[in-house]
Design a protein around this motif. Structure first.
Motif, PDB file in Angstrom:
ATOM      1  N   ASN A 168     -12.685  -4.877  18.875  1.00  0.00           N
ATOM      2  CA  ASN A 168     -11.559  -3.965  18.999  1.00  0.00           C
ATOM      3  C   ASN A 168     -11.218  -3.308  17.659  1.00  0.00           C
ATOM      4  O   ASN A 168     -10.520  -2.295  17.612  1.00  0.00           O
ATOM      5  CB  ASN A 168     -10.339  -4.720  19.533  1.00  0.00           C
ATOM      6  N   VAL A 169     -11.702  -3.893  16.564  1.00  0.00           N
ATOM      7  CA  VAL A 169     -11.444  -3.343  15.238  1.00  0.00           C
ATOM      8  C   VAL A 169     -12.331  -2.111  15.028  1.00  0.00           C
ATOM      9  O   VAL A 169     -13.542  -2.192  15.227  1.00  0.00           O
ATOM     10  CB  VAL A 169     -11.741  -4.396  14.146  1.00  0.00           C
ATOM     11  N   PRO A 170     -11.767  -0.971  14.638  1.00  0.00           N
ATOM     12  CA  PRO A 170     -12.607   0.212  14.400  1.00  0.00           C
ATOM     13  C   PRO A 170     -13.596  -0.030  13.262  1.00  0.00           C
ATOM     14  O   PRO A 170     -13.357  -0.836  12.360  1.00  0.00           O
ATOM     15  CB  PRO A 170     -11.589   1.300  14.016  1.00  0.00           C
ATOM     16  N   ALA A 171     -14.697   0.687  13.312  1.00  0.00           N
ATOM     17  CA  ALA A 171     -15.662   0.630  12.214  1.00  0.00           C
ATOM     18  C   ALA A 171     -14.997   1.096  10.917  1.00  0.00           C
ATOM     19  O   ALA A 171     -14.083   1.928  10.947  1.00  0.00           O
ATOM     20  CB  ALA A 171     -16.869   1.517  12.531  1.00  0.00           C
ATOM     21  N   PRO A 172     -15.418   0.554   9.771  1.00  0.00           N
ATOM     22  CA  PRO A 172     -14.836   1.001   8.504  1.00  0.00           C
ATOM     23  C   PRO A 172     -14.939   2.512   8.346  1.00  0.00           C
ATOM     24  O   PRO A 172     -15.904   3.138   8.794  1.00  0.00           O
ATOM     25  CB  PRO A 172     -15.697   0.273   7.461  1.00  0.00           C
ATOM     26  N   MET A 173     -13.939   3.110   7.694  1.00  0.00           N
ATOM     27  CA  MET A 173     -13.878   4.560   7.561  1.00  0.00           C
ATOM     28  C   MET A 173     -15.114   5.138   6.895  1.00  0.00           C
ATOM     29  O   MET A 173     -15.564   6.246   7.233  1.00  0.00           O
ATOM     30  CB  MET A 173     -12.629   4.956   6.766  1.00  0.00           C
ATOM     31  N   GLU A 174     -15.709   4.376   5.941  1.00  0.00           N
ATOM     32  CA  GLU A 174     -16.874   4.922   5.259  1.00  0.00           C
ATOM     33  C   GLU A 174     -18.065   5.137   6.193  1.00  0.00           C
ATOM     34  O   GLU A 174     -18.947   5.948   5.899  1.00  0.00           O
ATOM     35  CB  GLU A 174     -17.275   4.051   4.066  1.00  0.00           C
TER      36      GLU A 174
ATOM     37  N   ILE B  92     -21.589   9.294   8.369  1.00  0.00           N
ATOM     38  CA  ILE B  92     -22.190  10.010   9.493  1.00  0.00           C
ATOM     39  C   ILE B  92     -21.969  11.515   9.333  1.00  0.00           C
ATOM     40  O   ILE B  92     -22.904  12.325   9.473  1.00  0.00           O
ATOM     41  CB  ILE B  92     -21.608   9.513  10.831  1.00  0.00           C
ATOM     42  N   ILE B  93     -20.737  11.902   9.044  1.00  0.00           N
ATOM     43  CA  ILE B  93     -20.413  13.325   8.909  1.00  0.00           C
ATOM     44  C   ILE B  93     -21.194  13.953   7.763  1.00  0.00           C
ATOM     45  O   ILE B  93     -21.773  15.051   7.892  1.00  0.00           O
ATOM     46  CB  ILE B  93     -18.900  13.503   8.695  1.00  0.00           C
ATOM     47  N   ASP B  94     -21.252  13.255   6.629  1.00  0.00           N
ATOM     48  CA  ASP B  94     -21.945  13.807   5.469  1.00  0.00           C
ATOM     49  C   ASP B  94     -23.441  13.931   5.722  1.00  0.00           C
ATOM     50  O   ASP B  94     -24.070  14.934   5.358  1.00  0.00           O
ATOM     51  CB  ASP B  94     -21.676  12.940   4.239  1.00  0.00           C
TER      52      ASP B  94
ATOM     53  N   LEU C 192     -19.655  -4.716  11.434  1.00  0.00           N
ATOM     54  CA  LEU C 192     -19.159  -3.368  11.172  1.00  0.00           C
ATOM     55  C   LEU C 192     -18.650  -2.688  12.443  1.00  0.00           C
ATOM     56  O   LEU C 192     -18.431  -1.475  12.454  1.00  0.00           O
ATOM     57  CB  LEU C 192     -20.252  -2.508  10.523  1.00  0.00           C
ATOM     58  N   SER C 193     -18.446  -3.465  13.509  1.00  0.00           N
ATOM     59  CA  SER C 193     -17.933  -2.926  14.782  1.00  0.00           C
ATOM     60  C   SER C 193     -18.794  -1.769  15.293  1.00  0.00           C
ATOM     61  O   SER C 193     -18.289  -0.712  15.669  1.00  0.00           O
ATOM     62  CB  SER C 193     -16.478  -2.472  14.619  1.00  0.00           C
TER      63      SER C 193
ATOM     64  N   CYS D  58     -23.869   2.409   3.466  1.00  0.00           N
ATOM     65  CA  CYS D  58     -22.657   1.599   3.700  1.00  0.00           C
ATOM     66  C   CYS D  58     -22.956   0.104   3.763  1.00  0.00           C
ATOM     67  O   CYS D  58     -22.225  -0.658   4.399  1.00  0.00           O
ATOM     68  CB  CYS D  58     -21.977   2.045   4.994  1.00  0.00           C
ATOM     69  N   ILE D  59     -24.021  -0.328   3.115  1.00  0.00           N
ATOM     70  CA  ILE D  59     -24.451  -1.712   3.221  1.00  0.00           C
ATOM     71  C   ILE D  59     -23.401  -2.691   2.714  1.00  0.00           C
ATOM     72  O   ILE D  59     -23.347  -3.846   3.141  1.00  0.00           O
ATOM     73  CB  ILE D  59     -25.796  -1.914   2.468  1.00  0.00           C
ATOM     74  N   ASP D  60     -22.520  -2.254   1.823  1.00  0.00           N
ATOM     75  CA  ASP D  60     -21.494  -3.148   1.283  1.00  0.00           C
ATOM     76  C   ASP D  60     -20.175  -3.074   2.049  1.00  0.00           C
ATOM     77  O   ASP D  60     -19.208  -3.756   1.677  1.00  0.00           O
ATOM     78  CB  ASP D  60     -21.236  -2.820  -0.192  1.00  0.00           C
ATOM     79  N   ALA D  61     -20.116  -2.266   3.102  1.00  0.00           N
ATOM     80  CA  ALA D  61     -18.881  -2.174   3.897  1.00  0.00           C
ATOM     81  C   ALA D  61     -18.633  -3.498   4.615  1.00  0.00           C
ATOM     82  O   ALA D  61     -19.560  -4.237   4.939  1.00  0.00           O
ATOM     83  CB  ALA D  61     -18.992  -1.031   4.894  1.00  0.00           C
ATOM     84  N   ARG D  62     -17.373  -3.782   4.880  1.00  0.00           N
ATOM     85  CA  ARG D  62     -17.006  -5.038   5.530  1.00  0.00           C
ATOM     86  C   ARG D  62     -15.946  -4.809   6.601  1.00  0.00           C
ATOM     87  O   ARG D  62     -15.114  -3.910   6.491  1.00  0.00           O
ATOM     88  CB  ARG D  62     -16.470  -6.050   4.500  1.00  0.00           C
ATOM     89  N   CYS D  63     -15.952  -5.641   7.608  1.00  0.00           N
ATOM     90  CA  CYS D  63     -14.949  -5.576   8.665  1.00  0.00           C
ATOM     91  C   CYS D  63     -13.692  -6.341   8.247  1.00  0.00           C
ATOM     92  O   CYS D  63     -13.680  -7.034   7.228  1.00  0.00           O
ATOM     93  CB  CYS D  63     -15.495  -6.159   9.957  1.00  0.00           C
ATOM     94  N   GLU D  64     -12.661  -6.233   9.064  1.00  0.00           N
ATOM     95  CA  GLU D  64     -11.410  -6.932   8.808  1.00  0.00           C
ATOM     96  C   GLU D  64     -11.484  -8.343   9.401  1.00  0.00           C
ATOM     97  O   GLU D  64     -11.021  -8.594  10.514  1.00  0.00           O
ATOM     98  CB  GLU D  64     -10.232  -6.167   9.404  1.00  0.00           C
ATOM     99  N   VAL D  65     -12.066  -9.257   8.645  1.00  0.00           N
ATOM    100  CA  VAL D  65     -12.195 -10.630   9.126  1.00  0.00           C
ATOM    101  C   VAL D  65     -10.826 -11.221   9.418  1.00  0.00           C
ATOM    102  O   VAL D  65     -10.649 -12.003  10.371  1.00  0.00           O
ATOM    103  CB  VAL D  65     -12.938 -11.491   8.078  1.00  0.00           C
TER     104      VAL D  65
END
Length: 395
Positions: free
Chosen positions: A44-50, A55-57, A248-249, A297-304
């Motif tokens: 239910n947690v959205p993917a990190p903003m990055e 994707i857009i970039d 990463l959801s 985004c390999i270093d992105a993290r979810c909200e544990v």
């Protein structure tokens, strides 16, 4: 007419998916806010903003032929190198891009791994309770699942006495899922070391290679500072299957990878075969856009912390009501003992209160139910009065 091999799969279609679809039906009848669906592990947690920004970039600025085109069946070199360097930084390993194959999520990773190693009638050991699809994945390649019985009195840790007896000359692999779906427990370093010692002993005894398949979609979802051992550091013949679906959801994007350590048996040949298996199982390669996104985004993290709060709230509330639950250490599942012997009857009773959960027999864990709490915190709060009504039926 469908094949004989598919008939039992049709007859035993995933209860998890059936409950999810039932939840969709009930939501239309009673309103989504009045249905409490704890069936599917859909974050239910959205993917990190990055992720969205990348994707857009990429879509806006990268060469579209590359973004949407073929690449090596192993995946983009820069993405594989980014994965290897991330693992090295976090776990003190020594991987490079040649140890990594990008895959269509962890499900594809496991199928590629099993296709690469299994001959007909080879045995693959699973610890009950286990993810429902393991048996199907093993049978896809005419392997034989061998089940180690659940160990509720031992905190659902592996039964090493039973494991020792069931490892044979036909044993090709053991699958371990840490943090565990469905129990939420984490196997500590002491358990991993004991497992590695036993496998090394049995390899020498039988003169065979026994792989340890580490299924790791929940690796980052560990609570309270509990460490999840990285298995390649403990046992040479470990093959890792990973997914970004939970961390990463991104479950619908189907992106993951395989790690084949250079220390494993015939690593170069295994890697070449797994690359071909990635193609011939029909995946061909992991999604190109998501590979490029992961590379960035390999270093992105979810909200544990989000999942930890959900698990703690649900665990404390249900145990206070009289239910017996395994305190979750990781993943996002609550493993609860059914208050009546037939957990399917309990699941049916809970549905009368618009509470949807999955019977433990779907995970080779009869007498228990699984609740997936990767839902909104508000849903958990709204569900508690209904759980209280359900508790009054039994206590």
């Amino acid at each position: 007419m469908i094949s004989e091999k598919m008939k039992p799969l049709v007859n035993n279609n995933s209860v998890i998916r059936q409950m999810f679809e039932e939840g969709q039906r009930l939501a239309k009848e009673f309103g989504a806010e009045n249905v409490f669906d704890f069936s599917l592990g859909n974050p239910n947690v959205p993917a990190p903003m990055e992720i969205n920004e990348a994707i857009i970039d990429i879509i806006s600025n990268e060469n579209p032929v590359k973004v949407h085109g073929y690449m090596s069946n192993m995946g983009f070199p820069e993405t594989r190198q980014a994965v290897a360097e991330n693992l090295n930084k976090r776990f003190g390993t020594d991987f490079d891009l040649n140890n990594i194959i990008m895959t269509v999520g962890a499900g594809s990773a496991l199928n590629v791994i099993l296709k690469t190693m299994i001959n007909p009638d080879d045995e693959v050991i699973c610890f009950a309770p286990y993810f429902v699809e393991y048996g199907n994945y093993i049978r896809n390649f005419d392997g034989v699942p061998v089940i180690i019985s659940a160990n509720p009195e031992g905190g659902f840790m592996p039964r090493f006495d039973e494991l020792r007896e069931k490892i044979t000359a036909r044993t090709k692999a053991i699958i371990i899922n840490n943090p565990n779906n469905p129990t939420g427990v984490i196997y500590p370093e002491s358990v991993i070391k004991e497992l590695a010692d036993l496998l090394n002993e049995k390899q020498k005894e039988f003169g065979t290679v026994i792989y340890l398949i580490s299924d790791e979609p929940y690796r980052e979802l560990a609570y309270g500072g509990v460490e999840v051992p990285f298995l390649t550091k403990y046992y040479d013949n470990t093959i890792v299957g990973y997914s970004f679906s939970k961390s990463l959801s991104l479950p619908g994007e189907r992106i993951g990878y395989i790690v084949i350590p250079k220390e494993s048996d015939d690593a170069e040949e295994f890697t070449e075969a797994a690359t071909i298996a990635n193609r011939v199982t029909g995946s061909v390669n992991a999604p190109s856009l998501m590979q490029l996104v992961i590379g960035r985004c390999i270093d992105a993290r979810c909200e544990v912390e989000y999942y930890e709060r959900n698990g703690k709230t649900l665990y404390e509330a249900l145990t206070n009501m009289g239910f017996s639950c395994v305190e979750p250490q990781g993943a996002f599942y609550l493993w609860m003992k059914s208050p009546e012997p037939d957990e399917k009857a309990f699941v049916a009773k809970a549905k009368e209160y618009n509470i949807l959960m999955v019977p433990g027999s779907s995970f080779a864990g009869p007498g228990y139910v699984r609740l997936s709490y990767c839902v909104s915190y508000e849903q958990i709060q709204r569900s508690l009065p209904k759980f209280e009504e359900l508790a009054k039926v039994y206590f």
